[in-house]
Design a protein around this motif. Structure first.
Motif, mmCIF file in Angstrom:
data_model
loop_
_atom_site.group_PDB
_atom_site.id
_atom_site.type_symbol
_atom_site.label_atom_id
_atom_site.label_comp_id
_atom_site.label_asym_id
_atom_site.label_seq_id
_atom_site.Cartn_x
_atom_site.Cartn_y
_atom_site.Cartn_z
ATOM 1 N N LEU A 121 0.817 -1.213 0.000
ATOM 2 C CA LEU A 121 0.000 0.000 0.000
ATOM 3 C C LEU A 121 0.851 1.263 0.000
ATOM 4 C CD1 LEU A 121 -2.884 -0.918 2.468
ATOM 5 C CD2 LEU A 121 -3.157 -0.207 0.090
ATOM 6 N N GLN A 122 2.166 1.097 -0.062
ATOM 7 C CA GLN A 122 3.081 2.237 -0.082
ATOM 8 C C GLN A 122 3.945 2.150 -1.340
ATOM 9 O OE1 GLN A 122 2.720 4.648 2.034
ATOM 10 N NE2 GLN A 122 1.372 3.592 3.479
ATOM 11 N N GLU A 123 4.060 3.263 -2.058
ATOM 12 C CA GLU A 123 4.756 3.253 -3.350
ATOM 13 C C GLU A 123 6.233 2.907 -3.209
ATOM 14 O OE1 GLU A 123 4.569 5.800 -7.511
ATOM 15 O OE2 GLU A 123 3.716 6.610 -5.667
ATOM 16 N N ASP A 124 6.830 3.218 -2.042
ATOM 17 C CA ASP A 124 8.256 2.967 -1.860
ATOM 18 C C ASP A 124 8.548 1.564 -1.322
ATOM 19 O OD1 ASP A 124 7.261 3.309 0.686
ATOM 20 O OD2 ASP A 124 8.784 4.743 1.329
ATOM 21 N N LEU A 125 7.530 0.710 -1.251
ATOM 22 C CA LEU A 125 7.729 -0.696 -0.881
ATOM 23 C C LEU A 125 7.599 -1.518 -2.170
ATOM 24 C CD1 LEU A 125 8.136 -2.860 1.290
ATOM 25 C CD2 LEU A 125 5.662 -2.842 1.676
ATOM 26 N N PRO A 126 8.714 -1.834 -2.810
ATOM 27 C CA PRO A 126 8.679 -2.369 -4.176
ATOM 28 C C PRO A 126 8.283 -3.842 -4.255
ATOM 29 C CG PRO A 126 10.938 -2.274 -3.405
ATOM 30 C CD PRO A 126 10.102 -1.660 -2.319
ATOM 31 N N VAL A 127 7.836 -4.243 -5.438
ATOM 32 C CA VAL A 127 7.568 -5.657 -5.671
ATOM 33 C C VAL A 127 8.884 -6.432 -5.584
ATOM 34 C CG1 VAL A 127 5.535 -5.250 -7.101
ATOM 35 C CG2 VAL A 127 7.773 -5.394 -8.178
ATOM 36 N N ASP A 128 8.763 -7.690 -5.211
ATOM 37 C CA ASP A 128 9.885 -8.617 -5.040
ATOM 38 C C ASP A 128 10.723 -8.316 -3.795
ATOM 39 O OD1 ASP A 128 9.115 -10.049 -7.289
ATOM 40 O OD2 ASP A 128 10.403 -8.886 -8.629
ATOM 41 N N SER A 129 10.219 -7.455 -2.911
ATOM 42 C CA SER A 129 10.882 -7.237 -1.619
ATOM 43 C C SER A 129 10.202 -8.114 -0.569
ATOM 44 C CB SER A 129 10.808 -5.761 -1.218
ATOM 45 O OG SER A 129 9.456 -5.338 -1.078
ATOM 46 N N TRP A 130 10.800 -8.168 0.626
ATOM 47 C CA TRP A 130 10.249 -8.936 1.742
ATOM 48 C C TRP A 130 9.729 -7.978 2.805
ATOM 49 C CZ3 TRP A 130 15.188 -12.379 2.579
ATOM 50 C CH2 TRP A 130 15.346 -13.259 1.491
ATOM 51 N N LEU A 131 8.571 -8.309 3.376
ATOM 52 C CA LEU A 131 7.958 -7.476 4.404
ATOM 53 C C LEU A 131 7.675 -8.315 5.644
ATOM 54 C CD1 LEU A 131 5.204 -6.301 5.866
ATOM 55 C CD2 LEU A 131 6.895 -4.646 5.098
ATOM 56 N N LEU A 132 8.287 -7.945 6.755
ATOM 57 C CA LEU A 132 8.067 -8.580 8.048
ATOM 58 C C LEU A 132 7.048 -7.744 8.828
ATOM 59 C CD1 LEU A 132 8.895 -10.640 10.276
ATOM 60 C CD2 LEU A 132 10.800 -9.101 10.828
ATOM 61 N N SER A 133 5.952 -8.366 9.211
ATOM 62 C CA SER A 133 4.837 -7.637 9.826
ATOM 63 C C SER A 133 5.071 -7.403 11.309
ATOM 64 C CB SER A 133 3.532 -8.408 9.635
ATOM 65 O OG SER A 133 3.280 -8.642 8.264
ATOM 66 N N GLU A 134 5.275 -6.137 11.665
ATOM 67 C CA GLU A 134 5.456 -5.786 13.076
ATOM 68 C C GLU A 134 4.138 -5.904 13.825
ATOM 69 O OE1 GLU A 134 7.324 -2.129 15.756
ATOM 70 O OE2 GLU A 134 7.226 -1.957 13.577
ATOM 71 N N SER A 135 3.061 -5.493 13.179
ATOM 72 C CA SER A 135 1.714 -5.609 13.730
ATOM 73 C C SER A 135 0.771 -6.009 12.608
ATOM 74 C CB SER A 135 1.233 -4.281 14.336
ATOM 75 O OG SER A 135 2.056 -3.857 15.395
ATOM 76 N N ALA A 136 -0.382 -6.539 12.995
ATOM 77 C CA ALA A 136 -1.406 -6.896 12.015
ATOM 78 C C ALA A 136 -2.738 -6.292 12.429
ATOM 79 C CB ALA A 136 -1.528 -8.406 11.898
ATOM 80 N N ILE A 137 -3.454 -5.775 11.445
ATOM 81 C CA ILE A 137 -4.793 -5.224 11.655
ATOM 82 C C ILE A 137 -5.792 -6.212 11.069
ATOM 83 C CG2 ILE A 137 -6.351 -3.285 11.230
ATOM 84 C CD1 ILE A 137 -3.821 -1.620 10.537
ATOM 85 N N GLY A 138 -6.682 -6.722 11.899
ATOM 86 C CA GLY A 138 -7.679 -7.665 11.418
ATOM 87 C C GLY A 138 -8.961 -6.974 11.021
ATOM 88 N N PHE A 139 -9.269 -7.007 9.725
ATOM 89 C CA PHE A 139 -10.554 -6.506 9.238
ATOM 90 C C PHE A 139 -11.603 -7.624 9.253
ATOM 91 C CE2 PHE A 139 -9.072 -2.744 6.347
ATOM 92 C CZ PHE A 139 -8.663 -2.054 7.467
ATOM 93 N N ASP A 140 -11.211 -8.799 9.707
ATOM 94 C CA ASP A 140 -12.047 -9.988 9.630
ATOM 95 C C ASP A 140 -12.975 -10.184 10.822
ATOM 96 O OD1 ASP A 140 -9.225 -10.446 10.687
ATOM 97 O OD2 ASP A 140 -10.312 -12.127 11.571
ATOM 98 N N GLY A 141 -12.583 -9.674 11.993
ATOM 99 C CA GLY A 141 -13.413 -9.788 13.195
ATOM 100 C C GLY A 141 -13.253 -11.082 13.973
ATOM 101 N N LEU A 142 -12.404 -11.994 13.503
ATOM 102 C CA LEU A 142 -12.293 -13.309 14.141
ATOM 103 C C LEU A 142 -11.942 -13.221 15.619
ATOM 104 C CD1 LEU A 142 -12.096 -16.443 13.978
ATOM 105 C CD2 LEU A 142 -9.680 -16.119 13.430
ATOM 106 N N LEU A 143 -10.942 -12.420 15.956
ATOM 107 C CA LEU A 143 -10.454 -12.404 17.336
ATOM 108 C C LEU A 143 -11.501 -11.874 18.305
ATOM 109 C CD1 LEU A 143 -7.685 -13.354 18.388
ATOM 110 C CD2 LEU A 143 -7.117 -10.952 18.739
ATOM 111 N N ASN A 144 -12.454 -11.083 17.804
ATOM 112 C CA ASN A 144 -13.479 -10.518 18.666
ATOM 113 C C ASN A 144 -14.400 -11.578 19.270
ATOM 114 O OD1 ASN A 144 -12.536 -7.906 18.086
ATOM 115 N ND2 ASN A 144 -13.804 -7.779 16.249
ATOM 116 N N PHE A 145 -14.345 -12.806 18.765
ATOM 117 C CA PHE A 145 -15.149 -13.890 19.318
ATOM 118 C C PHE A 145 -14.519 -14.503 20.569
ATOM 119 C CE2 PHE A 145 -16.838 -13.683 15.042
ATOM 120 C CZ PHE A 145 -18.188 -13.970 15.210
ATOM 121 N N TYR A 146 -13.254 -14.161 20.858
ATOM 122 C CA TYR A 146 -12.530 -14.792 21.951
ATOM 123 C C TYR A 146 -12.340 -13.841 23.129
ATOM 124 C CZ TYR A 146 -11.443 -18.658 18.815
ATOM 125 O OH TYR A 146 -11.539 -19.729 17.965
ATOM 126 N N GLU A 147 -12.528 -14.377 24.325
ATOM 127 C CA GLU A 147 -12.260 -13.616 25.541
ATOM 128 C C GLU A 147 -10.761 -13.310 25.613
ATOM 129 O OE1 GLU A 147 -12.637 -14.092 30.420
ATOM 130 O OE2 GLU A 147 -13.479 -15.606 29.083
#
Length: 291
Positions: A121-147
């Motif tokens: 989603l950022q122009e300066d993050l080129p194709v064929d590079s590697w991205l290590l996710s520091e955090s994740a945003i869930g648009f799915d709602g799955l975790l909201n089912f768990y205490e």
């Protein structure tokens, strides 16, 4: 001690867990998750030996050794709904006694690393590079089912994001969870970008793609690209990371995700051949985990 009913944890006649068809003892402490069942053989080709194999639906696994360390590579298919199956069954394999159906008093922690593909989603993050996710945003709602979701989530991040993008009340409330810091530091290197990843519940509309159906918010990707939280930016879309991070944190496992960027949504570009990039990433992850 509570006994887990047969209807809640289904064990196959051969003693394997219901969906994954893996038995306790066949699972290695280092687990590589891939979405594509075909990629399991790509990872397993790096192993020095293979101990166990299983195939059921989209869940294909191989357990073996790489440089004297045991690994299981397992395909999850696409989406956080499948991750709900995978993470709960992986945890059951190491933390539930299949004979007594009781949780073991001494809990085990797995190293879980997803190797996948993603769109930038950022122009300066080129194709064929590697991205290590520091955090994740869930648009799915799955975790909201768990205490316990609020205990492990970054609630201030969630609040600011909802406000900044004018989040529709018709959508599931997003949640934000960090990678395990130890695994993150282990996988971080000079050729590895880092960022914040969105896990979307679909490939088209939920990631801002338009074919024939218009979007509820046509500017959603522009808003997400522009958003900053404590000087950090949202870098990419994929479809599994948030559930891996959230469920791992709740269950006491260590998780990280590193993806090959195969498309840049801002620049409108795509990788010409990402398979060599994935192979190099696989070897990088195996080398780091087997140190």
């Amino acid at each position: 001690m509570r006994r887990i009913e047969e209807s809640e944890l289904i064990i196959n006649p051969d003693g394997s867990v219901f969906h994954l068809h893996i038995k306790p003892g066949e699972l290695a402490p280092n687990v590589i998750l891939v979405g594509d069942p075909g990629r399991v053989e790509t990872v397993a080709a790096f192993f020095d030996s293979i101990e166990f194999s299983s195939n059921n639906r989209e869940f294909v696994s191989r357990t073996g050794t790489y440089r004297d360390s045991r690994f299981t590579v397992l395909s999850t298919g696409i989406g956080t709904d499948n991750i709900d199956i995978v993470l709960n069954e992986l945890d059951a394999l190491v933390n539930v006694d299949f004979n007594t159906r009781q949780v073991n008093q001494q809990q085990k922690s797995l190293n879980i690393v997803r190797i996948g593909t993603s769109g930038s989603l950022q122009e300066d993050l080129p194709v064929d590079s590697w991205l290590l996710s520091e955090s994740a945003i869930g648009f799915d709602g799955l975790l909201n089912f768990y205490e316990g979701c609020d205990r492990i989530a970054d609630l201030e991040f969630e609040r600011q994001l909802i406000e900044a993008v004018d989040w529709s009340p018709r959508l599931t409330k997003p949640y934000v969870v960090e990678a395990d810091k130890g695994l993150f530091n282990l996988l971080h290197g000079k050729n590895v970008h880092t960022g914040i990843t969105i896990s979307a519940p679909g490939f088209y509309g939920p990631q801002g793609r338009v074919l024939r159906l218009p979007l509820q918010d046509a500017d959603i990707n522009e808003k997400l690209s522009a958003f900053r939280y404590r000087e950090k930016q949202i870098t990419n879309y994929e479809m599994e990371c948030s559930a891996i991070y959230g469920l791992s944190a709740l269950l006491g496992h260590k998780a990280a995700t590193v993806c090959a960027i195969i498309a840049n949504r801002k620049a409108g570009t795509a990788s010409k051949d990402y398979k060599p990039v994935i192979k190099a990433l696989i070897q990088y992850v195996l080398d780091r985990l087997s140190r």
